[in-house]
Design a protein around this motif. Structure first.
Motif, PDB file in Angstrom:
ATOM      1  N   LYS A 177       0.824  -1.213   0.000  1.00 57.23           N
ATOM      2  CA  LYS A 177       0.000   0.000   0.000  1.00 57.23           C
ATOM      3  C   LYS A 177       0.856   1.261   0.000  1.00 57.23           C
ATOM      4  O   LYS A 177       0.503   2.263  -0.635  1.00 57.23           O
ATOM      5  CB  LYS A 177      -0.965  -0.016   1.186  1.00 57.23           C
ATOM      6  N   SER A 178       1.990   1.212   0.676  1.00 55.82           N
ATOM      7  CA  SER A 178       2.895   2.355   0.670  1.00 55.82           C
ATOM      8  C   SER A 178       3.423   2.611  -0.734  1.00 55.82           C
ATOM      9  O   SER A 178       3.475   3.761  -1.200  1.00 55.82           O
ATOM     10  CB  SER A 178       4.062   2.098   1.627  1.00 55.82           C
ATOM     11  N   GLU A 179       3.789   1.539  -1.432  1.00 56.33           N
ATOM     12  CA  GLU A 179       4.300   1.695  -2.799  1.00 56.33           C
ATOM     13  C   GLU A 179       3.208   2.189  -3.742  1.00 56.33           C
ATOM     14  O   GLU A 179       3.441   3.073  -4.576  1.00 56.33           O
ATOM     15  CB  GLU A 179       4.874   0.364  -3.300  1.00 56.33           C
ATOM     16  N   LEU A 180       2.001   1.655  -3.602  1.00 55.54           N
ATOM     17  CA  LEU A 180       0.898   2.072  -4.472  1.00 55.54           C
ATOM     18  C   LEU A 180       0.509   3.528  -4.222  1.00 55.54           C
ATOM     19  O   LEU A 180       0.166   4.258  -5.153  1.00 55.54           O
ATOM     20  CB  LEU A 180      -0.317   1.167  -4.268  1.00 55.54           C
ATOM     21  N   ALA A 181       0.559   3.952  -2.965  1.00 56.46           N
ATOM     22  CA  ALA A 181       0.185   5.327  -2.638  1.00 56.46           C
ATOM     23  C   ALA A 181       1.194   6.335  -3.187  1.00 56.46           C
ATOM     24  O   ALA A 181       0.888   7.523  -3.300  1.00 56.46           O
ATOM     25  CB  ALA A 181       0.054   5.494  -1.127  1.00 56.46           C
ATOM     26  N   SER A 182       2.398   5.853  -3.529  1.00 56.06           N
ATOM     27  CA  SER A 182       3.437   6.748  -4.050  1.00 56.06           C
ATOM     28  C   SER A 182       3.458   6.798  -5.577  1.00 56.06           C
ATOM     29  O   SER A 182       4.278   7.504  -6.157  1.00 56.06           O
ATOM     30  CB  SER A 182       4.815   6.313  -3.535  1.00 56.06           C
ATOM     31  N   VAL A 183       2.571   6.032  -6.222  1.00 57.36           N
ATOM     32  CA  VAL A 183       2.528   6.033  -7.694  1.00 57.36           C
ATOM     33  C   VAL A 183       2.140   7.429  -8.182  1.00 57.36           C
ATOM     34  O   VAL A 183       1.143   8.002  -7.738  1.00 57.36           O
ATOM     35  CB  VAL A 183       1.523   4.988  -8.223  1.00 57.36           C
ATOM     36  N   GLU A 184       2.919   7.962  -9.098  1.00 60.95           N
ATOM     37  CA  GLU A 184       2.645   9.278  -9.662  1.00 60.95           C
ATOM     38  C   GLU A 184       2.167   9.130 -11.098  1.00 60.95           C
ATOM     39  O   GLU A 184       2.739   8.377 -11.873  1.00 60.95           O
ATOM     40  CB  GLU A 184       3.910  10.152  -9.635  1.00 60.95           C
ATOM     41  N   THR A 187      -4.596   7.408   2.629  1.00 63.10           N
ATOM     42  CA  THR A 187      -5.532   8.463   3.036  1.00 63.10           C
ATOM     43  C   THR A 187      -5.018   9.841   2.610  1.00 63.10           C
ATOM     44  O   THR A 187      -5.777  10.674   2.102  1.00 63.10           O
ATOM     45  CB  THR A 187      -5.742   8.438   4.555  1.00 63.10           C
ATOM     46  N   GLU A 188      -3.732  10.073   2.819  1.00 59.55           N
ATOM     47  CA  GLU A 188      -3.136  11.355   2.451  1.00 59.55           C
ATOM     48  C   GLU A 188      -3.142  11.561   0.941  1.00 59.55           C
ATOM     49  O   GLU A 188      -3.320  12.676   0.460  1.00 59.55           O
ATOM     50  CB  GLU A 188      -1.707  11.441   2.993  1.00 59.55           C
ATOM     51  N   TRP A 189      -2.922  10.473   0.188  1.00 54.99           N
ATOM     52  CA  TRP A 189      -2.989  10.598  -1.279  1.00 54.99           C
ATOM     53  C   TRP A 189      -4.373  11.089  -1.695  1.00 54.99           C
ATOM     54  O   TRP A 189      -4.491  12.009  -2.516  1.00 54.99           O
ATOM     55  CB  TRP A 189      -2.707   9.255  -1.953  1.00 54.99           C
ATOM     56  N   ALA A 214      -7.447  11.636 -15.882  1.00 53.21           N
ATOM     57  CA  ALA A 214      -8.470  10.592 -15.886  1.00 53.21           C
ATOM     58  C   ALA A 214      -8.089   9.443 -14.960  1.00 53.21           C
ATOM     59  O   ALA A 214      -8.944   8.856 -14.286  1.00 53.21           O
ATOM     60  CB  ALA A 214      -8.688  10.070 -17.307  1.00 53.21           C
ATOM     61  N   ALA A 215      -6.805   9.113 -14.905  1.00 55.44           N
ATOM     62  CA  ALA A 215      -6.353   8.032 -14.025  1.00 55.44           C
ATOM     63  C   ALA A 215      -6.455   8.456 -12.561  1.00 55.44           C
ATOM     64  O   ALA A 215      -6.867   7.669 -11.700  1.00 55.44           O
ATOM     65  CB  ALA A 215      -4.918   7.639 -14.369  1.00 55.44           C
ATOM     66  N   LYS A 216      -6.099   9.693 -12.251  1.00 59.06           N
ATOM     67  CA  LYS A 216      -6.238  10.200 -10.882  1.00 59.06           C
ATOM     68  C   LYS A 216      -7.693  10.168 -10.444  1.00 59.06           C
ATOM     69  O   LYS A 216      -8.016   9.776  -9.319  1.00 59.06           O
ATOM     70  CB  LYS A 216      -5.676  11.623 -10.788  1.00 59.06           C
ATOM     71  N   MET A 217      -8.588  10.587 -11.363  1.00 60.90           N
ATOM     72  CA  MET A 217     -10.003  10.594 -11.031  1.00 60.90           C
ATOM     73  C   MET A 217     -10.509   9.173 -10.809  1.00 60.90           C
ATOM     74  O   MET A 217     -11.288   8.916  -9.886  1.00 60.90           O
ATOM     75  CB  MET A 217     -10.811  11.286 -12.128  1.00 60.90           C
ATOM     76  N   ALA A 218     -10.050   8.230 -11.639  1.00 63.82           N
ATOM     77  CA  ALA A 218     -10.478   6.837 -11.489  1.00 63.82           C
ATOM     78  C   ALA A 218     -10.036   6.271 -10.147  1.00 63.82           C
ATOM     79  O   ALA A 218     -10.804   5.594  -9.456  1.00 63.82           O
ATOM     80  CB  ALA A 218      -9.914   5.992 -12.638  1.00 63.82           C
ATOM     81  N   GLN A 219      -8.791   6.546  -9.760  1.00 63.54           N
ATOM     82  CA  GLN A 219      -8.298   6.041  -8.480  1.00 63.54           C
ATOM     83  C   GLN A 219      -9.031   6.688  -7.318  1.00 63.54           C
ATOM     84  O   GLN A 219      -9.438   6.005  -6.364  1.00 63.54           O
ATOM     85  CB  GLN A 219      -6.796   6.298  -8.358  1.00 63.54           C
ATOM     86  N   ALA A 220      -9.222   8.009  -7.379  1.00 59.86           N
ATOM     87  CA  ALA A 220      -9.915   8.709  -6.293  1.00 59.86           C
ATOM     88  C   ALA A 220     -11.350   8.227  -6.151  1.00 59.86           C
ATOM     89  O   ALA A 220     -11.831   7.969  -5.042  1.00 59.86           O
ATOM     90  CB  ALA A 220      -9.881  10.216  -6.548  1.00 59.86           C
ATOM     91  N   ALA A 221     -12.060   8.093  -7.288  1.00 61.12           N
ATOM     92  CA  ALA A 221     -13.453   7.644  -7.248  1.00 61.12           C
ATOM     93  C   ALA A 221     -13.553   6.242  -6.656  1.00 61.12           C
ATOM     94  O   ALA A 221     -14.437   5.962  -5.837  1.00 61.12           O
ATOM     95  CB  ALA A 221     -14.048   7.671  -8.659  1.00 61.12           C
ATOM     96  N   THR A 222     -12.635   5.353  -7.052  1.00 66.88           N
ATOM     97  CA  THR A 222     -12.681   3.981  -6.551  1.00 66.88           C
ATOM     98  C   THR A 222     -12.349   3.926  -5.065  1.00 66.88           C
ATOM     99  O   THR A 222     -12.975   3.174  -4.310  1.00 66.88           O
ATOM    100  CB  THR A 222     -11.702   3.095  -7.349  1.00 66.88           C
ATOM    101  N   MET A 223     -11.375   4.721  -4.636  1.00 68.07           N
ATOM    102  CA  MET A 223     -11.048   4.737  -3.210  1.00 68.07           C
ATOM    103  C   MET A 223     -12.236   5.221  -2.379  1.00 68.07           C
ATOM    104  O   MET A 223     -12.541   4.653  -1.317  1.00 68.07           O
ATOM    105  CB  MET A 223      -9.827   5.628  -2.966  1.00 68.07           C
ATOM    106  N   MET A 224     -12.910   6.271  -2.851  1.00 69.02           N
ATOM    107  CA  MET A 224     -14.077   6.771  -2.113  1.00 69.02           C
ATOM    108  C   MET A 224     -15.205   5.744  -2.123  1.00 69.02           C
ATOM    109  O   MET A 224     -15.878   5.533  -1.115  1.00 69.02           O
ATOM    110  CB  MET A 224     -14.542   8.099  -2.704  1.00 69.02           C
TER     111      MET A 224
END
Length: 318
Positions: A8-15, A55-57, A20-30
């Motif tokens: 999870k630490s490594e995944l949270a650091s993915v840039e 959480t911080e991401w 569209a990818a940021k939105m997809a990740q944020a929507a899925t996390m929520m």
């Protein structure tokens, strides 16, 4: 548990620079962390995670990309196994607008039961981001040496179906299962787990998981390439590399004079150099069979060979 935290630490650091990818990740996390819910006379977005970095991401993404404030609260809970730390993320002001922006609400103001349509039908970067977000929210992975699994607890049957479809687009088969009242999606094949970790953006954890698993299974006497299955994988990788080189040469010979279906097959081979023919067929739009993608690549190479012979013949006559 240590490995799970590392993943999870490594995944949270993915840039990624792809909105569209940021939105997809944020929507899925929520969606997987909790989602939109009524509190009193208003709607809020509340999601809970076991990783502070995850959480911080999400908090930073909500602030930077959606201009909304999210508050994070640390929660400690006593369990039979000791104290468990959780991180509660809360969006109060503009929660409904944020839900609309991320697709958690559709245009008719109905809650989306699965994942937003633009995510599950989006590009491969969005599909990978959706799996990454789901794992950050509710993912689990076995410790090396034990029965292999990678599993995500899903909030609904529709989200299970959405993740299954997303996995198919990545060339991976995932199983749905129900444990008591919870819906889950599970990978049990070791190679599929390793590949999914890589695709989600955790190559370091994938190597560590594979290495420790191999050491446990073979007691340090051999690595994955020592067994029959991995010999087949190595042969497949060699064949894919050779095919990739031939496709490059074919494109150089043919230039722009290539039938569209053959060009699309060649492009897939160049874009996914380590994928099998079966995986390339799944990645085609629309998906086609392994034999069909192989046939198209074969015809592309034959066309290039024929064109090259014609060019050489013309040069000899000159």
């Amino acid at each position: 548990m240590a490995l799970l935290n590392e993943v999870k630490s490594e995944l949270a650091s993915v840039e990624t620079d792809l909105p569209a990818a940021k939105m997809a990740q944020a929507a899925t996390m929520m969606r997987f962390g909790g989602g939109l819910r009524p509190v009193g006379n208003k709607a809020v977005i509340r999601a809970q995670f076991d990783s502070l970095e995850a959480t911080e991401w999400l908090r930073k993404t909500i602030a930077h990309y959606f201009q909304r404030e999210a508050k994070v609260t640390k929660i400690s809970r006593q369990t039979p196994n000791g104290i468990v730390q959780r991180y509660d993320l809360l969006v109060e002001r503009g929660a409904t607008a944020l839900a609309l922006q991320t697709g958690l609400l559709d245009r008719r103001m109905h809650l989306v039961e699965g994942l937003p349509a633009e995510v599950i039908s989006g590009n491969i970067a969005q599909v990978k981001a959706a799996w990454r977000g789901a794992f950050l929210a509710r993912g689990m992975i076995s410790d090396p040496g034990k029965s292999s699994y990678l599993e995500i607890i899903c909030p609904s049957h529709e989200t299970v179906t959405a993740l299954q479809g997303a996995a198919r687009r990545l060339g991976i088969s995932a199983q749905a299962r129900k444990v008591r009242s919870s819906e889950r999606i599970t990978l049990r094949d070791s190679d599929s787990i390793e590949r999914m970790l890589m695709l989600m953006g955790a190559p370091r954890s994938a190597r560590e998981w594979t290495g420790k698993r191999t050491d446990g299974e073979a007691r340090g006497k051999a690595n994955r390439l020592a067994n029959f299955d991995d010999a087949n994988m190595r042969r497949s990788a060699k064949a894919a590399a050779e095919a990739t080189q031939k496709v490059k040469q074919a494109f150089e010979i043919l230039g722009d004079d290539i039938p569209e279906n053959l060009k699309a097959a060649g492009d897939l081979r160049l874009q996914h150099t380590d994928a099998s023919l079966e995986e390339l067929g799944r990645l085609s739009n629309p998906p086609i069979t392994k034999d069909a993608i192989a046939g198209r690549i074969r015809r592309l190479l034959q066309l290039a060979a024929k064109t090259k012979r014609a060019q050489e013949h013309q040069q000899d006559n000159e």
